[in-house]
Motif scaffolding. Structure first.
Motif, PDB file in Angstrom:
ATOM      1  N   GLU A   1     -16.168 -39.155  26.110  1.00 58.50           N
ATOM      2  CA  GLU A   1     -16.062 -39.575  27.508  1.00 58.50           C
ATOM      3  C   GLU A   1     -16.222 -41.079  27.696  1.00 58.50           C
ATOM      4  O   GLU A   1     -15.608 -41.677  28.564  1.00 58.50           O
ATOM      5  CB  GLU A   1     -17.110 -38.837  28.354  1.00 58.50           C
ATOM      6  N   SER A   2     -17.074 -41.687  26.884  1.00 61.44           N
ATOM      7  CA  SER A   2     -17.394 -43.090  27.049  1.00 61.44           C
ATOM      8  C   SER A   2     -17.569 -43.721  25.684  1.00 61.44           C
ATOM      9  O   SER A   2     -18.288 -43.183  24.837  1.00 61.44           O
ATOM     10  CB  SER A   2     -18.692 -43.220  27.863  1.00 61.44           C
ATOM     11  N   GLY A   3     -16.910 -44.855  25.457  1.00 59.66           N
ATOM     12  CA  GLY A   3     -17.055 -45.481  24.157  1.00 59.66           C
ATOM     13  C   GLY A   3     -16.100 -46.641  23.963  1.00 59.66           C
ATOM     14  O   GLY A   3     -15.598 -47.226  24.922  1.00 59.66           O
TER      15      GLY A   3
ATOM     16  N   ILE B   1     -10.329 -51.225  22.810  1.00 57.44           N
ATOM     17  CA  ILE B   1     -10.070 -50.738  24.164  1.00 57.44           C
ATOM     18  C   ILE B   1     -11.245 -49.873  24.606  1.00 57.44           C
ATOM     19  O   ILE B   1     -11.594 -48.894  23.920  1.00 57.44           O
ATOM     20  CB  ILE B   1      -8.765 -49.911  24.209  1.00 57.44           C
ATOM     21  N   PRO B   2     -11.867 -50.183  25.751  1.00 58.02           N
ATOM     22  CA  PRO B   2     -12.940 -49.329  26.259  1.00 58.02           C
ATOM     23  C   PRO B   2     -12.402 -47.940  26.616  1.00 58.02           C
ATOM     24  O   PRO B   2     -11.254 -47.801  27.059  1.00 58.02           O
ATOM     25  CB  PRO B   2     -13.421 -50.049  27.516  1.00 58.02           C
ATOM     26  N   VAL B   3     -13.245 -46.941  26.423  1.00 59.11           N
ATOM     27  CA  VAL B   3     -12.930 -45.572  26.824  1.00 59.11           C
ATOM     28  C   VAL B   3     -13.867 -45.226  27.972  1.00 59.11           C
ATOM     29  O   VAL B   3     -15.091 -45.301  27.831  1.00 59.11           O
ATOM     30  CB  VAL B   3     -13.113 -44.582  25.655  1.00 59.11           C
ATOM     31  N   ILE B   4     -13.280 -44.862  29.097  1.00 59.06           N
ATOM     32  CA  ILE B   4     -14.044 -44.523  30.293  1.00 59.06           C
ATOM     33  C   ILE B   4     -13.496 -43.208  30.834  1.00 59.06           C
ATOM     34  O   ILE B   4     -12.282 -43.081  31.044  1.00 59.06           O
ATOM     35  CB  ILE B   4     -13.928 -45.629  31.365  1.00 59.06           C
ATOM     36  N   GLY B   5     -14.341 -42.238  31.022  1.00 58.24           N
ATOM     37  CA  GLY B   5     -13.892 -40.945  31.522  1.00 58.24           C
ATOM     38  C   GLY B   5     -12.947 -40.234  30.582  1.00 58.24           C
ATOM     39  O   GLY B   5     -12.067 -39.501  31.019  1.00 58.24           O
ATOM     40  N   GLY B   6     -13.113 -40.469  29.296  1.00 53.94           N
ATOM     41  CA  GLY B   6     -12.279 -39.814  28.297  1.00 53.94           C
ATOM     42  C   GLY B   6     -10.898 -40.422  28.127  1.00 53.94           C
ATOM     43  O   GLY B   6     -10.084 -39.891  27.386  1.00 53.94           O
ATOM     44  N   ARG B   7     -10.633 -41.541  28.813  1.00 55.33           N
ATOM     45  CA  ARG B   7      -9.310 -42.175  28.738  1.00 55.33           C
ATOM     46  C   ARG B   7      -9.447 -43.661  28.413  1.00 55.33           C
ATOM     47  O   ARG B   7     -10.465 -44.277  28.716  1.00 55.33           O
ATOM     48  CB  ARG B   7      -8.582 -42.018  30.071  1.00 55.33           C
ATOM     49  N   MET B   8      -8.403 -44.212  27.828  1.00 55.54           N
ATOM     50  CA  MET B   8      -8.394 -45.653  27.579  1.00 55.54           C
ATOM     51  C   MET B   8      -8.383 -46.384  28.916  1.00 55.54           C
ATOM     52  O   MET B   8      -7.660 -45.985  29.834  1.00 55.54           O
ATOM     53  CB  MET B   8      -7.162 -46.044  26.756  1.00 55.54           C
TER      54      MET B   8
ATOM     55  N   THR C   1       7.604 -47.288   7.808  1.00 58.33           N
ATOM     56  CA  THR C   1       6.563 -46.396   8.296  1.00 58.33           C
ATOM     57  C   THR C   1       5.289 -47.211   8.259  1.00 58.33           C
ATOM     58  O   THR C   1       4.864 -47.665   7.191  1.00 58.33           O
ATOM     59  CB  THR C   1       6.437 -45.135   7.421  1.00 58.33           C
ATOM     60  N   ARG C   2       4.708 -47.438   9.422  1.00 61.73           N
ATOM     61  CA  ARG C   2       3.519 -48.275   9.547  1.00 61.73           C
ATOM     62  C   ARG C   2       2.306 -47.411   9.847  1.00 61.73           C
ATOM     63  O   ARG C   2       2.408 -46.383  10.514  1.00 61.73           O
ATOM     64  CB  ARG C   2       3.707 -49.303  10.668  1.00 61.73           C
ATOM     65  N   GLN C   3       1.170 -47.848   9.358  1.00 62.65           N
ATOM     66  CA  GLN C   3      -0.079 -47.116   9.556  1.00 62.65           C
ATOM     67  C   GLN C   3      -1.014 -47.898  10.467  1.00 62.65           C
ATOM     68  O   GLN C   3      -1.164 -49.118  10.318  1.00 62.65           O
ATOM     69  CB  GLN C   3      -0.784 -46.880   8.228  1.00 62.65           C
ATOM     70  N   VAL C   4      -1.615 -47.169  11.393  1.00 65.03           N
ATOM     71  CA  VAL C   4      -2.618 -47.746  12.278  1.00 65.03           C
ATOM     72  C   VAL C   4      -3.889 -46.917  12.130  1.00 65.03           C
ATOM     73  O   VAL C   4      -3.889 -45.701  12.366  1.00 65.03           O
ATOM     74  CB  VAL C   4      -2.135 -47.727  13.760  1.00 65.03           C
ATOM     75  N   ALA C   5      -4.953 -47.592  11.684  1.00 64.19           N
ATOM     76  CA  ALA C   5      -6.257 -46.925  11.580  1.00 64.19           C
ATOM     77  C   ALA C   5      -6.887 -46.911  12.974  1.00 64.19           C
ATOM     78  O   ALA C   5      -6.842 -47.911  13.696  1.00 64.19           O
ATOM     79  CB  ALA C   5      -7.154 -47.660  10.584  1.00 64.19           C
ATOM     80  N   VAL C   6      -7.450 -45.770  13.343  1.00 67.84           N
ATOM     81  CA  VAL C   6      -8.133 -45.644  14.634  1.00 67.84           C
ATOM     82  C   VAL C   6      -9.593 -45.285  14.378  1.00 67.84           C
ATOM     83  O   VAL C   6      -9.906 -44.495  13.484  1.00 67.84           O
ATOM     84  CB  VAL C   6      -7.457 -44.592  15.546  1.00 67.84           C
ATOM     85  N   HIS C   7     -10.464 -45.908  15.152  1.00 72.32           N
ATOM     86  CA  HIS C   7     -11.902 -45.643  15.061  1.00 72.32           C
ATOM     87  C   HIS C   7     -12.449 -45.568  16.476  1.00 72.32           C
ATOM     88  O   HIS C   7     -12.219 -46.463  17.291  1.00 72.32           O
ATOM     89  CB  HIS C   7     -12.613 -46.757  14.285  1.00 72.32           C
ATOM     90  N   LEU C   8     -13.140 -44.492  16.756  1.00 72.01           N
ATOM     91  CA  LEU C   8     -13.713 -44.272  18.071  1.00 72.01           C
ATOM     92  C   LEU C   8     -15.220 -44.107  17.925  1.00 72.01           C
ATOM     93  O   LEU C   8     -15.685 -43.326  17.090  1.00 72.01           O
ATOM     94  CB  LEU C   8     -13.100 -43.008  18.700  1.00 72.01           C
ATOM     95  N   LEU C   9     -15.941 -44.841  18.715  1.00 68.36           N
ATOM     96  CA  LEU C   9     -17.397 -44.741  18.755  1.00 68.36           C
ATOM     97  C   LEU C   9     -17.784 -44.481  20.199  1.00 68.36           C
ATOM     98  O   LEU C   9     -17.399 -45.247  21.084  1.00 68.36           O
ATOM     99  CB  LEU C   9     -18.031 -46.044  18.253  1.00 68.36           C
ATOM    100  N   GLY C  10     -18.492 -43.378  20.437  1.00 66.51           N
ATOM    101  CA  GLY C  10     -18.857 -43.068  21.819  1.00 66.51           C
ATOM    102  C   GLY C  10     -19.595 -41.758  21.942  1.00 66.51           C
ATOM    103  O   GLY C  10     -20.050 -41.177  20.964  1.00 66.51           O
ATOM    104  N   GLU C  11     -19.650 -41.317  23.185  1.00 72.25           N
ATOM    105  CA  GLU C  11     -20.333 -40.038  23.460  1.00 72.25           C
ATOM    106  C   GLU C  11     -19.641 -39.287  24.575  1.00 72.25           C
ATOM    107  O   GLU C  11     -18.843 -39.818  25.284  1.00 72.25           O
ATOM    108  CB  GLU C  11     -21.797 -40.272  23.809  1.00 72.25           C
TER     109      GLU C  11
END
Length: 138
Positions: free
Chosen positions: A34-36, A102-109, A128-138
């Motif tokens: 939800e937030s992160g 990018i901040p995550v607010i309410g489960g959305r970017m 073919t390009r690779q994008v690593a994604v990392h999410l930190l939140g709660e």
């Protein structure tokens, strides 16, 4: 606090900006945070990431044209191992960058109304390009 990570793969088009907002949003929805803070990292030196307007397609064309003026192929480059678009692609990546947060607010970017996430392909052929994604939140 929770974390989620992944590698997303995208088939690019030559010298174009590919909008990846939907794919990133779908991955984020599966993470159920939800937030992160979401970090995106392009794992290449001749492609990059940027946030840009997603309403008018002319913006993408104008950006590609501007990149070509800023890093022309006929420059006096020493590095041309993979052809004349090699070093200009690296310069374009240096101009735009390989990571976004990018901040995550309410489960959305927390993107603005007209903002989209773009993977910029700076080479003359598709990859073919690779994008690593990392999410930190709660």
């Amino acid at each position: 606090m929770r974390q989620a990570t992944d590698i997303l793969a995208f088939a690019t088009h030559p010298r174009a900006l590919l909008e990846i907002t939907r794919e990133v949003a779908a991955w984020l929805a599966e993470a159920r945070v939800e937030s992160g803070l979401l970090t995106l990292f392009c794992r290449h030196t001749s492609a990059s990431l940027l946030i840009q307007e997603n309403a008018a397609p002319e913006v993408r064309s104008d950006l590609v044209d501007w990149f070509d003026r800023m890093a022309p192929e006929d420059g006096p480059y020493r590095h041309d191992d993979e052809g004349p678009d090699d070093m200009p692609a690296h310069l374009k990546t240096a101009l735009t960058g390989v990571h976004l947060q990018i901040p995550v607010i309410g489960g959305r970017m927390a993107l603005g109304t007209w903002q989209g996430i773009y993977l910029a392909e700076h080479r003359h052929r598709a990859h073919t390009r690779q994008v690593a994604v990392h999410l930190l939140g709660e």
